[in-house]
Design a protein around this motif. Sequence first.
Motif, short mmCIF file in Angstrom:
data_model
loop_
_atom_site.label_atom_id
_atom_site.label_comp_id
_atom_site.label_asym_id
_atom_site.label_seq_id
_atom_site.Cartn_x
_atom_site.Cartn_y
_atom_site.Cartn_z
N GLN A 107 0.82 -1.21 0.00
CA GLN A 107 0.00 0.00 0.00
C GLN A 107 0.86 1.27 0.00
O GLN A 107 0.49 2.29 -0.58
CB GLN A 107 -0.93 0.00 1.22
CG GLN A 107 -1.89 1.17 1.27
CD GLN A 107 -2.82 1.23 0.07
OE1 GLN A 107 -3.52 0.27 -0.22
NE2 GLN A 107 -2.82 2.36 -0.64
N ASP A 156 -4.61 2.34 -10.01
CA ASP A 156 -3.49 2.61 -9.12
C ASP A 156 -2.18 2.29 -9.82
O ASP A 156 -2.14 1.41 -10.70
CB ASP A 156 -3.60 1.76 -7.84
CG ASP A 156 -4.72 2.23 -6.92
OD1 ASP A 156 -5.12 3.40 -7.03
OD2 ASP A 156 -5.19 1.41 -6.10
N PHE A 169 -4.40 -8.23 -0.92
CA PHE A 169 -4.27 -6.88 -1.47
C PHE A 169 -4.47 -6.90 -2.98
O PHE A 169 -5.25 -6.10 -3.53
CB PHE A 169 -2.89 -6.30 -1.15
CG PHE A 169 -2.69 -4.92 -1.71
CD1 PHE A 169 -3.07 -3.80 -0.98
CD2 PHE A 169 -2.14 -4.73 -2.98
CE1 PHE A 169 -2.90 -2.53 -1.50
CE2 PHE A 169 -1.97 -3.46 -3.49
CZ PHE A 169 -2.34 -2.35 -2.76
#
Length: 341
Positions: free
Chosen positions: A139, A152, A187
């Motif tokens: 992250q 992202d 994730f």
Amino acid sequence: MRNYLGVRLKLAKEFSGFTDSDRKFRDTYRGEDQNSAHKYYQPFEIRKIRLHLLGLEDKEQRSLPPVINFRMAKGGTGKTTIAGNIAACLAQFGHKVLLIDGDPQGSLSKMFGVDVSQEITHIGTLMQRASKGELPKVQDAIVPIYSHGMLDLIPADITLANADTWLISAIGRENTFLRLLEKEKDFFCQYEAIIIDSAPASSLLTQSFMIASKTIMAVVNPEPESVKALDVLKSNILEINSAMTQRGFNLDMHIIVNKFNQTKKPHQESLQFIIGEYNGKINDTIVRDFIGFLRQTDLFDDTNSGPVLEREPGSVGARDIIDLSKSLIKFHNIPLSGQKS
């Protein structure tokens, strides 16, 4: 977070798959913007519309998403341009996308306005942490491009070139990237596609990316030197398959022809050669030579940069990217919200 408005009505309908009238689309999906005649639709809104039309709930996948690896054994083919635009377009189709800059040049990062002179965490650092048994902290590396996690980016800078220094002594080094995906599965499962822009040079890092892929997206120009580089990439793939044969590994190649100019006879001849040599491995969409692709990166201010799909959405370049994206969604069976392919 980049200030991206989204797309207008015509493209919003195409991306969402809405086939009724413009008026009904505006009335049904007005959202908070009451002035819907001039509304822009962002990727997360198109996702909601697609989910509504398909009768699906928004939920994460349970398995790792497809790894779409753009690689070529030669620079200058427009590989980064294609990878970045495809990532942006998949997000516009409502898919949650993770884009990984796997090239130390950082061209992809600059294309999305990331200042690579500032401190970043690149994919090499995450892989090294995982290989040492440390918490990768994925992250921390994420740079959000579109809101609501629709696109992202894990950026790169020149220090990514140091990855081979520690990879050479890593146990099972060829599986290092794959182990990172598995270690941080929760994730990575929030995305529906992982797109990698690999460096053209052969290295332990690019090999690790290739091992995690099923098919390499080879971006080639219809020019002799670029076509010859396809043979180099093909040999690289055969070498990997030979080394991994006991594991039933079978890496393949899918060719995307880029920068094609039909008025140039050498381009026509090169295209026919590619079709003859690699029949069945070429994408039906041939990306035309379009000057707008050169305008994606601002020479003086990276924050003003952006893919053609954002900057010139009505152009022939954007149209080729949209058509190419549609084909790759099918080719890679990219799901929507856990949807079965």
